[in-house]
Design an enzyme around this catalytic site. Structure first.
Site, PDB file in Angstrom:
ATOM      1  N   GLU A 199     -24.094  39.798  10.240  1.00  0.00           N
ATOM      2  CA  GLU A 199     -22.759  40.147   9.833  1.00  0.00           C
ATOM      3  C   GLU A 199     -21.794  39.023   9.006  1.00  0.00           C
ATOM      4  OE1 GLU A 199     -20.879  41.734  13.257  1.00  0.00           O
ATOM      5  OE2 GLU A 199     -22.157  44.129  13.122  1.00  0.00           O
ATOM      6  N   GLU A 322     -27.978  47.434  13.524  1.00  0.00           N
ATOM      7  CA  GLU A 322     -27.354  48.351  14.820  1.00  0.00           C
ATOM      8  C   GLU A 322     -26.411  49.203  14.709  1.00  0.00           C
ATOM      9  OE1 GLU A 322     -24.825  44.663  15.608  1.00  0.00           O
ATOM     10  OE2 GLU A 322     -26.052  43.203  14.875  1.00  0.00           O
TER      11      GLU A 322
END
Length: 521
Positions: A199, A322
């Site tokens: 991220e 994810e």
């Protein structure tokens, strides 16, 4: 794949005819069509994720060698057994946001010499680094699962990550391989899958896509392929949800030779400021959660279209590392530990999402449910103070669906009956199917409609199916879940609501249920 002229490779084309409004069933007719170019459903789509977050590692996987709970090198034996039975293909570690603050050398060497660190992302708790690289990679060996290591790009250095690759993979004499031997491991683990940051657009550094693309190129340059047959597999920190510009920037600016996978993260969250209860939810909240889950299909299609533009040969994989449901934490638990119960709603998320991944197996080659134990949409929950462990409805769905791992996809084209709530509609039925090397056909079906049975009919004549077995996961209420006092409230049972007559199969799929059928000769 074994050859058999009697069983062609095929796809299922679903045509829907609607019964009158007063009927309880909607009928979906399935037609089998030959298709010789369908992809293999990569087993790594069924991967998992373990972050240093809450009670996932400490108090979940890892209880320490001195624990009264039976363990192997400090990892609970019951968790090991459950994950092996799940055929877990890979496990991602140590994060997540935690990965970009984790320095791997803190977790090797004598325990009494390891520094204590503060987990600034998840509750500000202090941990002693007793679970580190050796623990994780040895666990993966026991599980016969591929390790997927997330490298620290946010607060780490190029040299640090290059050293980690050498420490885990290099057979010969070098500073890092010698250090590994000093710490008790002679042979390398041969870690193939590496995430270069996590991220990067957020907790991994709040970077711009153009900046991260350059950072990625720099890190990838110094990560050696030495002693790895076929080289290591590098995964770029990918987009959040519908950030298509991020994906385009990476695909445009990173050479194909340096990039094997691009990540994508998407959670079934209705409102980040008010996620809703994990067990006490209304149909309104359920419907909105299902909308977010179904959005995964659109996200994959649009990110894939961008990847096709720059990589028409399909050499770069989409890695959804994810995904899952995310609600308010269980009452009375630490808000930063993300502990939530797992209901039939989560079974619907799992069944729908895995069907989506299977059907996009041409580009989606890996996915990681968040997370394995005690965090978010976990497959396993353990008592905070006690020895009990339970398998969640999500575990059972993944166990039912494991039959698709490395099987040949049967592509689907269909119009589903609708699940309608207050003027909005979603597809009620999701389906994926495959044929394995033994020419056994598996069809997985999820019906998210909480009130209506849906009936499917399949002309199975060309499949020459003689025997059908089936299992179902269902319960009385969407809010139902397993507890430590009643661990088997929800579990798969034999399914008999089908009949096969003269080659035609008819199946009644109950409301909010998951069904997997096995067809053999």
């Amino acid at each position: 794949m074994k050859k058999n002229t009697l069983v062609p490779f095929f796809s299922l084309i679903l045509f829907v005819s609607y019964t009158p409004f007063f009927a309880q069933q909607q009928i979906t007719d399935i037609t089998v069509v030959e298709d010789s170019e369908a992809p293999i459903i990569n087993k790594h789509i069924y991967g998992h994720f373990a972050e240093h977050l809450g009670r996932c590692i400490y108090g979940g996987f890892y209880v320490g060698e001195e624990s009264v709970i039976p363990n192997t090198d400090g990892v609970r034996n019951d968790i090991i057994a459950a994950l092996k039975d799940l055929n877990i293909p890979n496990l991602r570690w140590p994060g997540g946001c935690f990965a970009d603050t984790y320095h791997w050398k803190d977790g090797i060497g004598p325990l009494n010499e390891r520094p204590e660190i503060v987990n600034t992302w998840w509750g500000g708790v202090t941990e002693d680094n007793s679970f580190g690289t050796h623990n994780f990679l040895n666990l993966c060996e026991v599980l016969e699962a591929e390790p997927y290591l997330s490298g620290n790009v946010g607060s780490g250095t190029v040299q640090e990550l290059a050293d980690w690759v050498q420490y885990t993979n290099f057979k010969g004499t070098s500073p890092m391989s010698d250090l590994r031997r000093e710490n008790g491991r002679d042979e390398p683990w041969s870690v193939k899958y590496w995430g270069i940051g996590n991220e990067a657009w957020g907790c991994g550094g709040n970077m711009r896509a153009e900046y991260y693309a350059d950072i990625y190129r720099k890190y990838a340059t110094f990560m050696s392929d030495a002693d790895m047959e076929g080289g290591i597999y590098k995964i770029a920190s990918g987009a959040s949800n519908d950030d298509y510009e991020w994906t385009e920037t990476l695909m445009k600016n990173i050479p194909r030779s340096m990039l094997q996978g691009v990540a994508l993260h998407h959670y079934s969250v209705i409102d980040w400021g008010a996620k809703g209860s994990d067990t006490e939810f209304t149909e309104d909240l359920y419907f909105k959660t299902m909308q977010e889950s179904w959005l995964m299909n659109e996200l994959i299609e649009k990110h894939t279209a961008i990847m096709d533009k720059y990589d028409p040969e399909g050499k770069v994989d989409l890695i959804v590392d994810e995904w899952g449901g995310w609600y308010d934490v269980q009452e009375g638990t630490n808000p930063s530990f993300l502990y939530q119960q797992n209901t039939m709603r989560d079974a619907m998320i799992a069944g729908m999402t895995l069907n989506i991944f299977n059907n996009h197996a041409k580009r989606v080659k890996m996915a990681n449910l968040a997370q394995t134990v005690n965090v978010l949409q976990a497959v396993i929950l353990t008592e905070e103070k006690g020895q009990k462990m339970i398998l969640t409805p999500t575990y059972h769905v993944m166990h039912m669906y494991k039959v698709h791992q490395d099987a040949k996809l049967i592509p689907l084209s269909f119009t589903s009956p609708e699940y309608t709530f207050e003027g909005s509609s979603l597809p009620a039925i999701s389906v994926s199917a495959s044929i394995n090397d033994d020419e056994v056909v598996h069809i997985s079906i999820t019906n998210i409609d909480p009130k209506k049975t849906n009936t499917l009919t399949l002309d199975a004549t060309s499949l020459h199916i003689k025997k059908i077995e089936a299992t179902v996961l269902k319960s009385e209420k969407l809010q139902d879940h397993n507890t430590f006092d009643n661990p088997d409230k929800i579990k798969p049972t034999e399914f008999k609501n089908f009949q096969l007559k003269k080659g035609k199969l008819e199946i009644d799929i109950p409301p909010f249920s998951v069904v997997v059928l096995k067809g053999s000769h």
